[in-house]
Write a protein that holds these residues in place. Structure first.
Motif, PDB file in Angstrom:
ATOM      1  N   PHE A  62     -37.352 -25.823  17.950  1.00 35.08           N
ATOM      2  CA  PHE A  62     -36.127 -25.926  18.749  1.00 35.08           C
ATOM      3  C   PHE A  62     -35.008 -26.600  17.956  1.00 35.08           C
ATOM      4  O   PHE A  62     -33.838 -26.250  18.098  1.00 35.08           O
ATOM      5  N   LEU A  63     -35.361 -27.571  17.130  1.00 34.86           N
ATOM      6  CA  LEU A  63     -34.350 -28.240  16.307  1.00 34.86           C
ATOM      7  C   LEU A  63     -33.702 -27.240  15.354  1.00 34.86           C
ATOM      8  O   LEU A  63     -32.472 -27.202  15.216  1.00 34.86           O
ATOM      9  N   LEU A  64     -34.505 -26.420  14.691  1.00 34.13           N
ATOM     10  CA  LEU A  64     -33.940 -25.384  13.811  1.00 34.13           C
ATOM     11  C   LEU A  64     -33.085 -24.419  14.631  1.00 34.13           C
ATOM     12  O   LEU A  64     -31.976 -24.067  14.221  1.00 34.13           O
ATOM     13  N   ALA A  65     -33.568 -24.011  15.797  1.00 34.09           N
ATOM     14  CA  ALA A  65     -32.803 -23.089  16.645  1.00 34.09           C
ATOM     15  C   ALA A  65     -31.462 -23.693  17.031  1.00 34.09           C
ATOM     16  O   ALA A  65     -30.457 -22.981  17.125  1.00 34.09           O
ATOM     17  N   SER A  66     -31.414 -25.006  17.222  1.00 30.60           N
ATOM     18  CA  SER A  66     -30.153 -25.650  17.587  1.00 30.60           C
ATOM     19  C   SER A  66     -29.111 -25.506  16.482  1.00 30.60           C
ATOM     20  O   SER A  66     -27.914 -25.553  16.752  1.00 30.60           O
TER      21      SER A  66
ATOM     22  N   TYR B 167     -29.035 -18.111  23.552  1.00 28.26           N
ATOM     23  CA  TYR B 167     -30.341 -18.713  23.299  1.00 28.26           C
ATOM     24  C   TYR B 167     -30.494 -20.005  24.100  1.00 28.26           C
ATOM     25  O   TYR B 167     -31.559 -20.290  24.641  1.00 28.26           O
ATOM     26  N   ALA B 168     -29.431 -20.779  24.172  1.00 30.89           N
ATOM     27  CA  ALA B 168     -29.479 -22.107  24.780  1.00 30.89           C
ATOM     28  C   ALA B 168     -29.958 -22.076  26.225  1.00 30.89           C
ATOM     29  O   ALA B 168     -30.722 -22.947  26.651  1.00 30.89           O
ATOM     30  N   ALA B 169     -29.518 -21.096  26.990  1.00 31.01           N
ATOM     31  CA  ALA B 169     -29.915 -21.016  28.402  1.00 31.01           C
ATOM     32  C   ALA B 169     -31.423 -20.894  28.542  1.00 31.01           C
ATOM     33  O   ALA B 169     -32.029 -21.530  29.424  1.00 31.01           O
ATOM     34  N   HIS B 170     -32.052 -20.105  27.701  1.00 27.70           N
ATOM     35  CA  HIS B 170     -33.507 -19.942  27.771  1.00 27.70           C
ATOM     36  C   HIS B 170     -34.238 -21.128  27.135  1.00 27.70           C
ATOM     37  O   HIS B 170     -35.344 -21.467  27.550  1.00 27.70           O
ATOM     38  N   ALA B 171     -33.612 -21.755  26.157  1.00 29.94           N
ATOM     39  CA  ALA B 171     -34.209 -22.944  25.553  1.00 29.94           C
ATOM     40  C   ALA B 171     -34.340 -24.058  26.592  1.00 29.94           C
ATOM     41  O   ALA B 171     -35.353 -24.755  26.636  1.00 29.94           O
TER      42      ALA B 171
ATOM     43  N   HIS C 183     -28.676 -31.145  24.419  1.00 24.70           N
ATOM     44  CA  HIS C 183     -27.890 -30.314  23.505  1.00 24.70           C
ATOM     45  C   HIS C 183     -27.809 -28.876  24.007  1.00 24.70           C
ATOM     46  O   HIS C 183     -26.715 -28.301  24.086  1.00 24.70           O
ATOM     47  N   PHE C 184     -28.946 -28.285  24.335  1.00 23.25           N
ATOM     48  CA  PHE C 184     -28.944 -26.889  24.773  1.00 23.25           C
ATOM     49  C   PHE C 184     -28.264 -26.718  26.135  1.00 23.25           C
ATOM     50  O   PHE C 184     -27.604 -25.709  26.373  1.00 23.25           O
ATOM     51  N   THR C 185     -28.399 -27.704  27.007  1.00 27.00           N
ATOM     52  CA  THR C 185     -27.709 -27.635  28.309  1.00 27.00           C
ATOM     53  C   THR C 185     -26.203 -27.618  28.105  1.00 27.00           C
ATOM     54  O   THR C 185     -25.493 -26.794  28.698  1.00 27.00           O
ATOM     55  N   GLU C 186     -25.710 -28.506  27.257  1.00 30.50           N
ATOM     56  CA  GLU C 186     -24.270 -28.549  26.960  1.00 30.50           C
ATOM     57  C   GLU C 186     -23.805 -27.248  26.309  1.00 30.50           C
ATOM     58  O   GLU C 186     -22.736 -26.731  26.624  1.00 30.50           O
TER      59      GLU C 186
END
Length: 151
Positions: free
Chosen positions: A105-109, A116-120, A144-147
């Motif tokens: 997930f860190l790499l994906a960020s 992608y963020a919504a599903h993360a 982070h992904f929520t924002e």
């Protein structure tokens, strides 16, 4: 580079998993998807050091089914398979798998966008960690992904 992706819960093949290969600067070299039997094959120059992320894709029906996995500093090789086992969403992740999932997930960020963020956020919110430290990292990634999804 080739291998198989299977489940941690029953050794079943995990199909339609996106296998992404990155260079040292996180530039995407190429990606492919696993077949029905969980196998994949991707052309990477032999001897090149790469990072490989095993993840779902926002456009597929399995988007929220699997936690991602990451392998860093792998030397590309056509002889030795690179196999992975994925944790189903909602399942307990032991410490080493929890670290693996959070690293993916860190790499994906760093390389993915709002789709992608919504599903993360869905997958991260259902991750069961067993240490307070990993729970804190999970919370930071979730924030982070929520924002990013709301932006």
């Amino acid at each position: 580079m080739h291998g198989h992706v299977r489940t941690t819960t029953g050794d079943e093949p995990a199909f339609m998993i996106k296998v992404s290969v990155y260079g040292p600067d996180l530039t995407l070299i190429d990606h492919t998807f696993t077949h029905d039997d969980g196998s994949y094959s991707i052309d990477v120059p032999a001897g090149e050091t790469v990072t490989v992320r095993f993840d779902t894709h926002h456009s597929l029906t399995n988007t929220d089914d699997w936690q991602p996995s990451l392998v860093t500093d792998v030397v590309a090789d056509d002889d030795v398979p690179l196999d992975r086992r994925l944790v189903p969403v909602g399942q307990f992740a032991d410490t080493s798998r929890g670290i693996d999932i959070l690293a993916a997930f860190l790499l994906a960020s760093a390389v993915e966008g709002p789709r992608y963020a919504a599903h993360a956020t869905t997958r991260l919110s259902q991750l069961k960690q067993n240490t307070l430290f990993l729970q804190r990292i999970q919370a930071a990634l979730l924030q982070h992904f929520t924002e990013q999804a709301e932006a």
